[in-house]
Design a protein around this motif. Structure first.
Motif, short mmCIF file in Angstrom:
data_model
loop_
_atom_site.label_atom_id
_atom_site.label_comp_id
_atom_site.label_asym_id
_atom_site.label_seq_id
_atom_site.Cartn_x
_atom_site.Cartn_y
_atom_site.Cartn_z
N LEU B 83 -10.70 -3.16 -3.44
CA LEU B 83 -9.57 -3.87 -2.95
C LEU B 83 -9.90 -4.51 -1.63
O LEU B 83 -9.66 -5.43 -1.23
CB LEU B 83 -8.26 -2.95 -2.64
N VAL B 107 -1.80 2.47 -1.75
CA VAL B 107 -2.44 2.50 -3.08
C VAL B 107 -1.90 3.81 -3.80
O VAL B 107 -2.00 5.06 -3.26
CB VAL B 107 -4.04 2.44 -3.25
N VAL B 161 -0.39 -1.05 -5.60
CA VAL B 161 -0.97 -1.62 -4.57
C VAL B 161 0.18 -2.23 -3.85
O VAL B 161 0.57 -3.29 -4.21
CB VAL B 161 -2.30 -2.42 -4.83
#
Lengths: 206, 214
Positions: B83, B107, B161
């Motif tokens: 990410l 997350v 997320v």
């Protein structure tokens, strides 16, 4: 007891009819057919594959040697899988492999008119079925299903032939083509229409 | 009795006819095909107005079976790294959470294995184990999510997320607004071999998610 009475009455009645059809076949028939259906229009956009998973079954009562009334039920299964794509919405995007399916079970009242007499070698006929159909819509987003089951009005005109196995044989080969229409709207389906070929056997039982 | 038996067997035969005729979509579905990648975004947000981001140091595990906890497994490390790299690839600068980042990235892994929970975006924010807004320096703030897509399933593991607006948080009425979120759902989302392709998919389908228009 009541049902026994009804059965006796029916038997007497059918005896009478039977004698009237002495030189023909018994008026009550059943038929079982294997069906192949091709989706049309928006149904084809939803799931374009031909359905090879189908059947119809019917029952008919001959009022005279031209006209008969009855009912039929059937089944077809439409299916198509789409490769992964991103489906945008308002403020959302969903990446998924979609699998579109629709199972339909029509239940129709039917009228048929034969273009030939009962002793013909081939008996062409036209018919129409009117009734309702259960539409089971299942759209898979990956392994997640979005489903809705509802009933729709359906009309199905039909053209076919009956080929008796010998003169006045109570068993006939039946082949027909029917068009199905239902004003069924759901998501991408704006109406249900399909063309269907059926082949099977028709038995005059009593 | 005889009649009931006949009716029952007629139903059984017709059910058999119907079910055997059905092409079952899940029978020939691969794990890759089973997964869906959902992104939701605030369509009035200007994503280029944010320049910096910070990401949580572990992953919240939200479960309806066990106590909530934060974990940092090998999977989690890989996911957080993926990410980070992806957001940096879109021009955002990774900073420490103390350095007043414009965006916060939460997350979570969600493990629903016994009961059904709705999948409206943001429902997880109310679950124990989710990141307290105090983590981002805004104790007592509520999370706010745009609400759109939902499909339901009773047994599922997923990954979520959330991108939260810290830049405008001081003027946002005690709310940390989510401006983007991604849900990874389906079979194999907790398998670290799939992280790269899943993260790539959600970033690719979010073309608007970038620090500048150049």
């Amino acid at each position: 007891m009541k049902s026994i009475k009804v059965i006796i009455l029916l038997m007497i009645g059918s005896l009478g009819v039977h004698s009237a059809f002495a030189q023909s076949r018994p008026p009550l028939s059943v038929n079982v057919n294997y069906s192949i259906a091709q989706p049309l229009g928006s149904l084809s956009d939803y799931a374009k594959n031909t359905s090879f998973r189908g059947w119809t079954a019917g029952i008919n009562y001959a009022i005279n040697d031209r006209l008969s009334v009855g009912g039929k039920v059937g089944y077809a299964d439409f299916y198509e899988r789409f490769p992964r794509a991103v489906y945008p919405g308002k403020g959302e995007d969903v990446s998924a492999v979609q699998t579109h399916t629709l199972q339909t079970i029509p239940i129709l009242a039917t009228v048929q008119y034969s273009f030939a007499k009962a002793d013909a070698r081939v008996i062409p006929y036209a018919g129409v079925g009117i009734g309702t159909a259960n539409m089971n819509y299942e759209k898979y987003w990956g392994e997640f299903v979005e489903k809705e089951n509802k009933w729709a009005f359906q009309v199905s005109p039909e053209l076919g032939i009956n080929i008796p196995f010998g003169k006045y044989s109570p068993v006939m080969l039946n082949a027909n083509v029917q068009y199905n229409y239902a004003p069924y709207k759901l998501n991408e389906i704006t109406n249900y229409s399909s063309i269907q070929a059926n082949i099977g056997l028709k038995f005059h039982i009593q | 009795m005889k009649r009931t038996g006949m009716i029952l067997s007629a139903i059984a035969v017709s059910a058999l006819l119907i079910s055997s005729c059905r092409k079952e979509p899940l029978n020939d579905m691969t794990e890759e095909e089973s997964r869906i990648y959902v992104t939701n975004y605030n369509d009035t947000a200007d994503f280029t107005s944010y320049k910096t981001f910070s990401i949580v140091d572990s992953v919240a595990v939200i479960s309806n079976r066990e106590d909530a906890k934060k974990e940092l497994t090998a999977y989690d490390v890989k996911l957080l790294n993926s990410l980070k790299t992806s957001l940096q690839g879109r021009g955002y600068t990774l900073v420490d959470k103390g350095a007043k980042p414009d965006l916060a990235v939460n997350v979570s892994r969600i493990d629903n294995t016994t009961t059904s929970i709705g999948y409206d975006p943001g429902y997880w924010a109310g679950y124990p184990g989710y990141w307290d807004s105090g983590y981002w320096g805004y104790p007592g703030f509520d999370y706010w999510f745009p609400s759109y897509y939902s499909v339901f399933r009773t047994r599922e593991k997923s990954v979520v997320v959330d991108l939260l607006d810290l830049k405008n948080a001081p003027h946002a009425d005690n709310k940390l607004n989510a401006i983007w979120n991604a849900m990874l759902r389906g079979t194999g989302v907790w398998n670290s071999d799939n992280i790269e392709s899943m993260v790539k998919a959600v970033i690719d389908q979010s073309a608007y998610l970038k620090a500048s228009n150049n």
